[in-house]
Design an enzyme around this catalytic site. Structure first.
Site, PDB file in Angstrom:
ATOM      1  CE1 TYR A 150      -3.505   2.740   0.716  1.00  0.00           C
ATOM      2  CE2 TYR A 150      -2.241   3.346   2.629  1.00  0.00           C
ATOM      3  CZ  TYR A 150      -3.073   3.623   1.670  1.00  0.00           C
ATOM      4  OH  TYR A 150      -3.904   4.930   1.800  1.00  0.00           O
ATOM      5  CE  LYS A 154      -2.591   5.298  -2.770  1.00  0.00           C
ATOM      6  NZ  LYS A 154      -3.596   5.911  -3.058  1.00  0.00           N
TER       7      LYS A 154
END
Length: 259
Positions: A150, A154
């Site tokens: 994740y 990002k």
């Protein structure tokens, strides 16, 4: 009044962003991944101009979404998955799910839709812990770590925003960390309320203030901050664009016509 598409606006920060824009008199089109969520989104934001349906975990349906969307003054790439996946998940396209939804989908929409005047890409403060491993974008090596995947995605969102800003100098393209917001993705321990999480996107989408009419920047709560150093690396940006083009079959136009 500006026209705005907000992806992932069936709930959470995206819905709050859309509702705020509608309240301020702008034309807003919502987006949801399926018909049921689209109905819920329209019920929650009744002043919206419409809702588009498209599952960002599918390259074909993302491309269909881009074709159906048409032109907007602003596109806010809000949709994304969190880091709670317990194992590496592969989509129907044979791609790692987090990378496809969080990075490839906004890339593909950017490349296929008419060029807007402003682009906003949602990221996370965890981009600071992200690693731009261009040789393993889909985490095929080693044990699966959902939070690291994740964080990496990002960081790549910030690099994408900066790459677009550099390639398209007449488009204002920025990345936003909305903060740790009380949503399903943020979880029960999150510290900040929805309005705070949506405010910067609304400001970047609509304000003519000098602080908001910049490009290639990373914001949190309207503050212009420094992102992970890797996001500024032109080689990282270019290799990311090349990888996205190879995986999607769509190249980011160098000089697209304004919609």
């Amino acid at each position: 009044m500006v026209s705005v598409l907000v992806t992932g606006s069936a709930d959470g920060i995206g819905r709050e962003t859309a509702a705020t824009l509608v309240e301020r008199g702008h034309r807003v089109v919502l987006h949801a991944r399926d018909d049921e969520r689209a109905t819920d989104a329209l019920a929650a934001v009744p002043g919206a101009a419409g809702v588009l349906v498209g599952d960002l975990a599918s390259l074909a349906r993302t491309a269909e979404l881009a074709a159906a969307a048409g032109a907007f003054d602003v596109v806010i790439h809000n949709a994304g998955l969190g880091g709670g996946l317990p194992e590496r998940t592969v989509t129907e396209d044979g791609l790692e799910l987090l990378f496809q939804v969080n990075v490839l989908a906004p890339y593909l929409l950017t490349a296929l839709m008419p060029r807007p005047r402003r682009l906003v890409y949602l990221t996370s403060g965890l981009e600071a812990q992200g690693v731009a491993d261009l040789d393993d974008l889909q985490h095929e090596r080693g044990p699966w770590d959902g939070m690291q995947a994740y964080s990496d995605s990002k960081l790549l969102d910030v690099a994408l925003a900066f790459a677009v800003a550099r390639r398209w100098p007449d488009v204002l393209s920025n990345a936003v960390d909305p903060g740790w917001i009380k949503t399903k993705l943020g979880g029960p321990n999150a510290t900040d309320e929805l309005p705070k999480g949506a405010d910067t996107q609304v400001w970047l989408a609509t304000s003519d203030e000098p602080a908001a009419t910049v490009t290639g920047r990373y914001f949190k709560w309207r503050e212009d901050l420094r992102a992970n150093p890797a996001a500024y690396d032109v080689d990282v940006q270019e290799r990311l664009l090349d990888a996205c083009a190879e995986l999607t079959g769509v190249t980011l136009p160098a000089a697209p016509h304004r919609g």
